[in-house]
Design a protein around this motif. Structure first.
Motif, PDB file in Angstrom:
ATOM      1  N   UNK A 126      -4.480 -18.032  16.172  1.00  0.00           N
ATOM      2  CA  UNK A 126      -3.820 -16.875  15.590  1.00  0.00           C
ATOM      3  C   UNK A 126      -4.380 -16.561  14.208  1.00  0.00           C
ATOM      4  N   UNK A 127      -4.852 -17.562  13.491  1.00  0.00           N
ATOM      5  CA  UNK A 127      -5.204 -17.319  12.100  1.00  0.00           C
ATOM      6  C   UNK A 127      -6.589 -17.862  11.801  1.00  0.00           C
ATOM      7  N   UNK A 128      -7.543 -16.957  11.513  1.00  0.00           N
ATOM      8  CA  UNK A 128      -8.847 -17.359  11.024  1.00  0.00           C
ATOM      9  C   UNK A 128      -8.880 -17.134   9.526  1.00  0.00           C
ATOM     10  N   UNK A 129      -9.298 -18.126   8.752  1.00  0.00           N
ATOM     11  CA  UNK A 129      -9.210 -18.026   7.299  1.00  0.00           C
ATOM     12  C   UNK A 129     -10.329 -17.151   6.749  1.00  0.00           C
ATOM     13  N   UNK A 130      -9.959 -16.159   5.965  1.00  0.00           N
ATOM     14  CA  UNK A 130     -10.916 -15.332   5.250  1.00  0.00           C
ATOM     15  C   UNK A 130     -11.413 -16.123   4.048  1.00  0.00           C
ATOM     16  N   UNK A 131     -12.733 -16.370   3.984  1.00  0.00           N
ATOM     17  CA  UNK A 131     -13.259 -17.218   2.910  1.00  0.00           C
ATOM     18  C   UNK A 131     -14.107 -16.449   1.903  1.00  0.00           C
ATOM     19  N   UNK A 132     -14.608 -15.261   2.286  1.00  0.00           N
ATOM     20  CA  UNK A 132     -15.368 -14.439   1.336  1.00  0.00           C
ATOM     21  C   UNK A 132     -15.046 -12.972   1.601  1.00  0.00           C
ATOM     22  N   UNK A 133     -14.799 -12.228   0.509  1.00  0.00           N
ATOM     23  CA  UNK A 133     -14.505 -10.806   0.650  1.00  0.00           C
ATOM     24  C   UNK A 133     -15.166 -10.029  -0.484  1.00  0.00           C
ATOM     25  N   UNK A 134     -16.014  -9.069  -0.091  1.00  0.00           N
ATOM     26  CA  UNK A 134     -16.700  -8.207  -1.053  1.00  0.00           C
ATOM     27  C   UNK A 134     -16.244  -6.772  -0.779  1.00  0.00           C
TER      28      UNK A 134
ATOM     29  N   UNK B 237     -18.522  -8.875  -6.510  1.00  0.00           N
ATOM     30  CA  UNK B 237     -17.407  -9.805  -6.661  1.00  0.00           C
ATOM     31  C   UNK B 237     -16.862 -10.256  -5.317  1.00  0.00           C
ATOM     32  N   UNK B 238     -16.742 -11.574  -5.151  1.00  0.00           N
ATOM     33  CA  UNK B 238     -16.066 -12.173  -4.004  1.00  0.00           C
ATOM     34  C   UNK B 238     -14.633 -12.450  -4.437  1.00  0.00           C
ATOM     35  N   UNK B 239     -13.692 -11.607  -3.996  1.00  0.00           N
ATOM     36  CA  UNK B 239     -12.314 -11.699  -4.470  1.00  0.00           C
ATOM     37  C   UNK B 239     -11.541 -12.838  -3.827  1.00  0.00           C
TER      38      UNK B 239
ATOM     39  N   UNK C  64     -13.375 -16.035  -2.269  1.00  0.00           N
ATOM     40  CA  UNK C  64     -14.033 -17.327  -2.384  1.00  0.00           C
ATOM     41  C   UNK C  64     -14.777 -17.565  -3.666  1.00  0.00           C
ATOM     42  N   UNK C  65     -14.911 -16.548  -4.513  1.00  0.00           N
ATOM     43  CA  UNK C  65     -15.607 -16.723  -5.781  1.00  0.00           C
ATOM     44  C   UNK C  65     -17.110 -16.840  -5.665  1.00  0.00           C
ATOM     45  N   UNK C  66     -17.669 -16.579  -4.488  1.00  0.00           N
ATOM     46  CA  UNK C  66     -19.123 -16.663  -4.293  1.00  0.00           C
ATOM     47  C   UNK C  66     -19.734 -15.304  -4.616  1.00  0.00           C
ATOM     48  N   UNK C  67     -19.766 -14.985  -5.896  1.00  0.00           N
ATOM     49  CA  UNK C  67     -20.221 -13.669  -6.321  1.00  0.00           C
ATOM     50  C   UNK C  67     -21.711 -13.486  -6.058  1.00  0.00           C
ATOM     51  N   UNK C  68     -22.078 -12.259  -5.692  1.00  0.00           N
ATOM     52  CA  UNK C  68     -23.473 -11.922  -5.486  1.00  0.00           C
ATOM     53  C   UNK C  68     -23.986 -11.029  -6.588  1.00  0.00           C
ATOM     54  N   UNK C  69     -25.231 -10.536  -6.399  1.00  0.00           N
ATOM     55  CA  UNK C  69     -25.884  -9.711  -7.409  1.00  0.00           C
ATOM     56  C   UNK C  69     -26.652  -8.589  -6.729  1.00  0.00           C
ATOM     57  N   UNK C  70     -26.668  -7.429  -7.354  1.00  0.00           N
ATOM     58  CA  UNK C  70     -27.521  -6.339  -6.890  1.00  0.00           C
ATOM     59  C   UNK C  70     -28.899  -6.527  -7.509  1.00  0.00           C
ATOM     60  N   UNK C  71     -29.912  -6.681  -6.663  1.00  0.00           N
ATOM     61  CA  UNK C  71     -31.288  -6.816  -7.128  1.00  0.00           C
ATOM     62  C   UNK C  71     -32.077  -5.581  -6.705  1.00  0.00           C
ATOM     63  N   UNK C  72     -33.114  -5.255  -7.471  1.00  0.00           N
ATOM     64  CA  UNK C  72     -33.906  -4.077  -7.166  1.00  0.00           C
ATOM     65  C   UNK C  72     -33.320  -2.824  -7.787  1.00  0.00           C
ATOM     66  N   UNK C  73     -33.975  -1.688  -7.518  1.00  0.00           N
ATOM     67  CA  UNK C  73     -33.640  -0.447  -8.209  1.00  0.00           C
ATOM     68  C   UNK C  73     -32.993   0.568  -7.281  1.00  0.00           C
TER      69      UNK C  73
END
Length: 729
Positions: A23-31, A46-48, A50-59
C-alpha cells in the motif's frame, strides 16, 4: 458521476495475485522546480524530501515559477539537470515518476532521464560538466534511461538498461510508440525492481497507460554505476540534450503498483498522495475509492462485492489492477476472473504471451496455450501458425510452398552482364548485373568490391517477389571467398531514389529492406538478419509504421572462407500489422524477434543477391549454390530436414540418384529407376566413356518420388560397358 471512462490501473500476474498489495511506497527524493522565475544557470535543484540536491549545469536553463525549462541542443554547452551520484544503485526497487513537457524536437535521442556512466579515462565514468570532461570516450556504459525520442522521432520512445561497466552484462531495450504533442504535459512512471540474483524487471506507464509488462532485465539495480544522474542529457555524449520543461521529478524506494501510480497521476504533480489512507480498513485506499461512484471509503462491505460480475471482488480487482466496472478489462473475450482463476492469463493484456494470438482465441482454440508463445516449440509463434493454417501443437516439419528456385547450375564459364539467372519453379528469372561473375558448373561466383564504385557482378531478381506474401522463407547455400564490409546474402527492398538498375551508383541509403548479411560490418564472426520500413510505398498493401527504425536480430557464427554454409530466414505476419523474424544457420535456430510490420510493407524494387541497398556497402565475394523463396514458414524441423538434404533437393525429396538398373538380355533392353520430385521433368542420357553424355535415351515426367525409365533399347549395342546419367529440368 465520478467514473465516466475506463481507468487503467496496474497489472496482474500470478505473483501479484498471491501476494498482498504494497500500500505504501516511500517517496525518497522529490524535485518540484518551483523556484522563482528567472535564469537557472548554476542553480540548485532542491530535493524537498531526501536532501539530495542537484545542480543545473550548462547554459540556457530557466525557472518558469512552476518548472525547470531546458533549452535542448548540443551536450557540449546546453543546460541539463545533474543529480547526485548513487540515487538508484543502493536500492532493490525504485519507481521514477515525473511530469514533463516536451517543448520541441530536433535533438536526437533526447533523454527524459539517464542514470549511469560514460566511457572513462580513470575517472570512474563520471562527467562533471558539459562536453567530455573525463578524457575518455563518448559512449554510455552503464545506464537506466527513458528517452523522449528514438533518434529524431518523438513519436517513439525507449527505456533501456545497459550493464557494461565493467563489460559483459548486456542490455535490455523496451520500445514504445506514443504520439508526442509538443507543449503538452506528459506524466510518466517507470518501476525497476530486483527479482533475484542477476535478474530484475521493468514496467512503464505514460499518461496513465501501461506500455509494457514485466520486461525481464539481466542485471540488478546494484550493478548500475550511477555517477551521471541526469535530467535532459544522455550518457552517450554525442546525443542531443532535451528541449523540455520539468514540472516534477520523484524517486520512490519501492516498485509502485498500477493503482498507486494511477492515484498519483490523478492527483497531479503538486500533490503527494497518501496511499495508506484507508479509514474503513477494507484494503482499498480512499484515493482509489474516490474514483468510483459505487465505492464508499467509509463502507468496508463494498470491497467484497463484484460490481461487474466477472468473478472477482472489488478488492481483488483493485489488487489485480483490473477495471472494477468492466468484466473484460482487456477486451479479449475472457472475463477477468476467468483469466486469473482458470487460465492464469493476464486480464490487462489481450495477448498474454505476446505470440500474436488473442487469449480468447487461444483458449477457444484448444490447440494452443495462451501462456506459451510457441506452444510446440517449433520456432514459429502460435499466432502466425494459427493464421497460416498450421497447428501450434504440432512440431513436425511444416511444408511451405517453394515458389522460386535458383540453382545457378549453368555450364562453367563467364556469367556476363545481362545473363539470365533461371527460376526453375516460378519463372521469375533474374539477371546478372556488373562484371566479374562466373558460372562454376554448379554455382555462381561473384567477385565482391567497393559498393559505391566497383562494377562488380550481383544478381538482380524481379520486383515484387516479397511484398505479396504474408509469411515467407528465404533459403540460401553460399560460400565466402573473402571479407567484404556488410556483404549481403540477400537484400530485398529499395534505396534512396527507388529502383537501381546499374552498378557504380555511389553511396545511397537503404529505405525499405529485408536483408541477411554474411558479416556484421567486417566482423565475419557475426551476421545480421533485419528489416526496415522507411519507404512510404507499400505495393503489398502493408499498413505498418513508416518510421525508419531498423529491427535487427544479430547472431554469431564463424565464417571460414571456402566452406559452404546454409542460412534460412523466416518472416511471418500476425495478420495484425506485426510479425516475427527467425533465422537459422546450418539447420540450427539462432533466435527470433518480433517485428512491427510485415513483408507487405516492403517496397521491393531492388531484390538483390550479393548487393546492398545501402550501396556504399561492399558487394559479396563468394559463391551461390542455391537460393529459394517459399510462400509460408519453415519451422525448426523443416529447416533441419532441408539442411540435411542439401541444396540439390527440394522439401520432401531425396537427392537425384539412380537406384536400380535392370538389363534384359533376351530383348537387349534396359530399365532405370531413380529418385525424383513430383511435378518435375527428367532426361536420361547414355555414354560409353564417362565423357560424352550427348546421347539422349529418353525424356519423361516425374512419376512421384520415384520414376522408372524404360524398358528402352540398348543405346550402345556391342559395347562392353555403358553409363547412364539422369538430369532434372
Amino acid at each position: 458521476m465520478k467514473h465516466q471512462a475506463k481507468v487503467w490501473v496496474g497489472v496482474i500476474s500470478a505473483f501479484s495475485i498471491s501476494n498482498p498489495l504494497l500500500i505504501h511506497g516511500e517517496l525518497i527524493h522529490r524535485y518540484s522546480f518551483n523556484d522563482e522565475a528567472g535564469d537557472a544557470t548554476g542553480a540548485t535543484l532542491t530535493d524537498s524530501v531526501g536532501g539530495a540536491n542537484g545542480t543545473v549545469l550548462g547554459a540556457g536553463a530557466l525557472f518558469t515559477g512552476t518548472g525547470l525549462e531546458l533549452p535542448g541542443g548540443n551536450s557540449n554547452s546546453a543546460a541539463y539537470g545533474d543529480l547526485p551520484n548513487n540515487l538508484i544503485s543502493p536500492h532493490a526497487a525504485v519507481t521514477i515518476e515525473g511530469w514533463v513537457t516536451i517543448d520541441a524536437g530536433g535533438n536526437n535521442w533526447g533523454r527524459i532521464f539517464d542514470f549511469g556512466s560514460t566511457q572513462n579515462d580513470g575517472s570512474g565514468g563520471e562527467i562533471t560538466g558539459p562536453g567530455n570532461t573525463n578524457g575518455g570516450g563518448t559512449a554510455g556504459l552503464d545506464y537506466f534511461i527513458l528517452t523522449a525520442s528514438r533518434g529524431g522521432n518523438y513519436d517513439q520512445q525507449r527505456i533501456e538498461v545497459r550493464n557494461e561497466d565493467p563489460a559483459g552484462g548486456g542490455n535490455t531495450t523496451i520500445d514504445s510508440a506514443v504520439t508526442t504533442t509538443f507543449g503538452n504535459k506528459v506524466p510518466f512512471a517507470v518501476t525497476w525492481e530486483d527479482t533475484g540474483p542477476g535478474t530484475s524487471r521493468i514496467n512503464y506507464w505514460r499518461d496513465g497507460v501501461k506500455l509494457n509488462i514485466d520486461a525481464a532485465v539481466t542485471s540488478n539495480l546494484a550493478d548500475l554505476n550511477d555517477v551521471n544522474n541526469w535530467l535532459g542529457r544522455s550518457t552517450w555524449l554525442n546525443d542531443g540534450n532535451l528541449d523540455a520543461t520539468y514540472d516534477e521529478f520523484r524517486i520512490y524506494d519501492e516498485a509502485l503498483t498500477g493503482a498507486q501510480i494511477e492515484a498519483s497521476r490523478t492527483a497531479g504533480p503538486d500533490t503527494i498522495v497518501d496511499l495508506s489512507d484507508d479509514p474503513d480498513n477494507d484494503g482499498i485506499p480512499t484515493v482509489y475509492e474516490d474514483l468510483y461512484d459505487f465505492l464508499d471509503p467509509n463502507d468496508p462491505n463494498d470491497a467484497g462485492l463484484d460490481e461487474d460480475s466477472d468473478d472477482l471482488t472489488n478488492l481483488e480487482e483493485f489488487e489485480a489492477g483490473t477495471i472494477l466496472d468492466d468484466d473484460d478489462s482487456d477486451d479479449d473475450g475472457l472475463k477477468d476472473g476467468e483469466e486469473i482463476n482458470t487460465h492464469s492469463t493476464n486480464p490487462l493484456e489481450a495477448d498474454s504471451d505476446g505470440d500474436g494470438a488473442n487469449d480468447g482465441v487461444e483458449v477457444t482454440d484448444t490447440t494452443s496455450n495462451p501462456n506459451i508463445a510457441d506452444t510446440d516449440g517449433d520456432g514459429i509463434n502460435d499466432g502466425p501458425e494459427l493464421k497460416g493454417g498450421l497447428l501450434p501443437r504440432d512440431a513436425t516439419a511444416s511444408s511451405p510452398t517453394m515458389i522460386h528456385r535458383y540453382t545457378f547450375d549453368d555450364p562453367a564459364g563467364p556469367a556476363v552482364a545481362g545473363a539470365t539467372v533461371v527460376d526453375l519453379i516460378g519463372g521469375a528469372n533474374g539477371t546478372i548485373v556488373g562484371s566479374g561473375g562466373n558460372w562454376t558448373g554448379g554455382a555462381l561466383a561473384i567477385p565482391g568490391g567497393a559498393g559505391a564504385t566497383a562494377d562488380a557482378a550481383y544478381v538482380n531478381l524481379p520486383n515484387g517477389l516479397l511484398s505479396p506474401l504474408d509469411h515467407t522463407t528465404f533459403e540460401v547455400w553460399y560460400t565466402l571467398r573473402s571479407s567484404q564490409n556488410w556483404g549481403r546474402l540477400w537484400d530485398f527492398g529499395s534505396s534512396e531514389g527507388g529502383e537501381i538498375t546499374t552498378t557504380m551508383t555511389g553511396a545511397t541509403q537503404g529505405q525499405d529492406y529485408y536483408i541477411c548479411s554474411a558479416s556484421l560490418g567486417t566482423n565475419l564472426g557475426s551476421q545480421r538478419h533485419t528489416i526496415k520500413n522507411l519507404d512510404a510505398l507499400a505495393p503489398g498493401g502493408g499498413t505498418g509504421p513508416v518510421d525508419g527504425n531498423e529491427e535487427p536480430f544479430d547472431f554469431a557464427n564463424a565464417n571460414e572462407f571456402d566452406q559452404e554454409y546454409h542460412v534460412v530466414g523466416v518472416w511471418t505476419s500476425d495478420l495484425n500489422g506485426g510479425g516475427q523474424l527467425t533465422v537459422y544457420r546450418d539447420g540450427v535456430n539462432q533466435g527470433t524477434r518480433t517485428t512491427t510490420f510485415t513483408p507487405r510493407d516492403i517496397n521491393d524494387v531492388n531484390n538483390w543477391l550479393g548487393r546492398s541497398n545501402w550501396t556504399g556497402d561492399n558487394y559479396l565475394h563468394g559463391d551461390y549454390n542455391e537460393f529459394r523463396i517459399y510462400s509460408g514458414a519453415m519451422n525448426d524441423a523443416a529447416v533441419t530436414n532441408s539442411f540435411a538434404a542439401g541444396p540439390d533437393v527440394g522439401p520432401g525429396g531425396a537427392a537425384l540418384e539412380i537406384t536400380d538398373i535392370t538389363y534384359n538380355k533376351n530383348d537387349d533392353t534396359f530399365t532405370l529407376t531413380f529418385s525424383s520430385l513430383p511435378g518435375r521433368f527428367y532426361y536420361v542420357f547414355s555414354s560409353t566413356d564417362l565423357v560424352d553424355f550427348s546421347n539422349e535415351v529418353e525424356d519423361l515426367p516425374s512419376g512421384g518420388l520415384q520414376t522408372t525409365s524404360g524398358p528402352f533399347a540398348n543405346p550402345a549395342p556391342g559395347s562392353s560397358r555403358i553409363f547412364f546419367r539422369v538430369t532434372e529440368e
